[in-house]
Write a protein that holds these residues in place. Structure first.
Motif, short mmCIF file in Angstrom:
data_model
loop_
_atom_site.label_atom_id
_atom_site.label_comp_id
_atom_site.label_asym_id
_atom_site.label_seq_id
_atom_site.Cartn_x
_atom_site.Cartn_y
_atom_site.Cartn_z
N ARG A 5 4.70 -0.19 -13.18
CA ARG A 5 5.32 1.03 -12.19
C ARG A 5 6.82 0.87 -12.01
O ARG A 5 7.41 1.96 -12.22
CB ARG A 5 4.73 0.59 -10.87
N ARG A 6 7.29 -0.37 -12.19
CA ARG A 6 8.68 -0.54 -12.24
C ARG A 6 9.24 0.09 -13.43
O ARG A 6 10.42 0.66 -13.35
CB ARG A 6 9.23 -1.92 -11.94
N ALA A 7 8.79 -0.26 -14.69
CA ALA A 7 9.40 0.37 -15.75
C ALA A 7 9.45 1.79 -15.91
O ALA A 7 10.48 2.35 -16.27
CB ALA A 7 8.53 -0.08 -17.17
N ALA A 8 8.33 2.34 -15.64
CA ALA A 8 8.24 3.75 -15.38
C ALA A 8 9.16 4.62 -14.69
O ALA A 8 9.83 5.31 -14.72
CB ALA A 8 6.59 4.23 -14.97
N ARG A 9 9.44 3.71 -13.28
CA ARG A 9 10.43 4.13 -12.33
C ARG A 9 11.81 4.29 -12.98
O ARG A 9 12.62 5.00 -12.90
CB ARG A 9 10.54 3.52 -11.10
N THR A 10 12.12 3.08 -13.79
CA THR A 10 13.42 2.84 -14.39
C THR A 10 13.76 3.85 -15.34
O THR A 10 14.89 4.45 -15.74
CB THR A 10 13.54 1.46 -15.02
N MET A 67 -0.45 7.99 -15.74
CA MET A 67 -0.09 7.64 -14.41
C MET A 67 -0.42 6.04 -14.32
O MET A 67 -1.62 5.69 -14.90
CB MET A 67 -0.72 8.20 -13.46
N THR A 68 0.32 5.33 -13.95
CA THR A 68 0.01 3.80 -13.64
C THR A 68 -0.96 3.67 -12.45
O THR A 68 -0.77 4.26 -11.30
CB THR A 68 1.28 3.10 -13.43
N PRO A 69 -2.02 2.90 -12.51
CA PRO A 69 -2.80 2.66 -11.38
C PRO A 69 -2.10 1.77 -10.41
O PRO A 69 -1.16 1.03 -10.71
CB PRO A 69 -3.83 1.72 -11.96
N SER A 70 -2.38 2.09 -9.13
CA SER A 70 -2.09 1.15 -7.97
C SER A 70 -2.17 -0.22 -8.42
O SER A 70 -3.11 -0.86 -8.86
CB SER A 70 -2.76 1.63 -6.81
N PRO A 71 -1.16 -0.99 -7.97
CA PRO A 71 -1.49 -2.54 -8.15
C PRO A 71 -2.55 -3.10 -7.49
O PRO A 71 -2.98 -4.14 -8.07
CB PRO A 71 0.04 -3.09 -7.38
N ASN A 72 -2.99 -2.54 -6.51
CA ASN A 72 -4.22 -3.31 -5.59
C ASN A 72 -5.62 -2.35 -6.04
O ASN A 72 -6.48 -2.41 -5.30
CB ASN A 72 -3.82 -3.01 -4.02
N GLY A 73 -5.45 -1.29 -6.95
CA GLY A 73 -6.65 -0.65 -7.49
C GLY A 73 -7.63 -1.67 -8.02
O GLY A 73 -7.40 -2.55 -8.07
#
Length: 55
Positions: free
Chosen positions: A46-51, A1-7
């Motif tokens: 996150r974008r790459a994972a969604r794609t 799982m990718t961390p939140s961008p603002n994490g």
């Protein structure tokens, strides 16, 4: 799982969930804002994972 961008800069957890955490290499730490480079890298991941899921 990718961390939140603002994490957190050190562990990636969101501010609301953080409190005080332990991370190997960092030790006990409080939530610290991520750097602009970390935010950018996390958003791209996150974008790459969604794609990949859409394919």
């Amino acid at each position: 799982m990718t961390p939140s961008p603002n994490g957190c800069r050190h562990c990636g957890l969101d501010l609301r969930e953080h409190m005080q955490r332990w991370k190997t290499g960092t030790g006990w730490h409080k939530w610290t804002p991520p750097t602009q480079d970390q935010i950018k890298t996390r958003m791209r991941a996150r974008r790459a994972a969604r794609t990949r899921k859409e394919t």
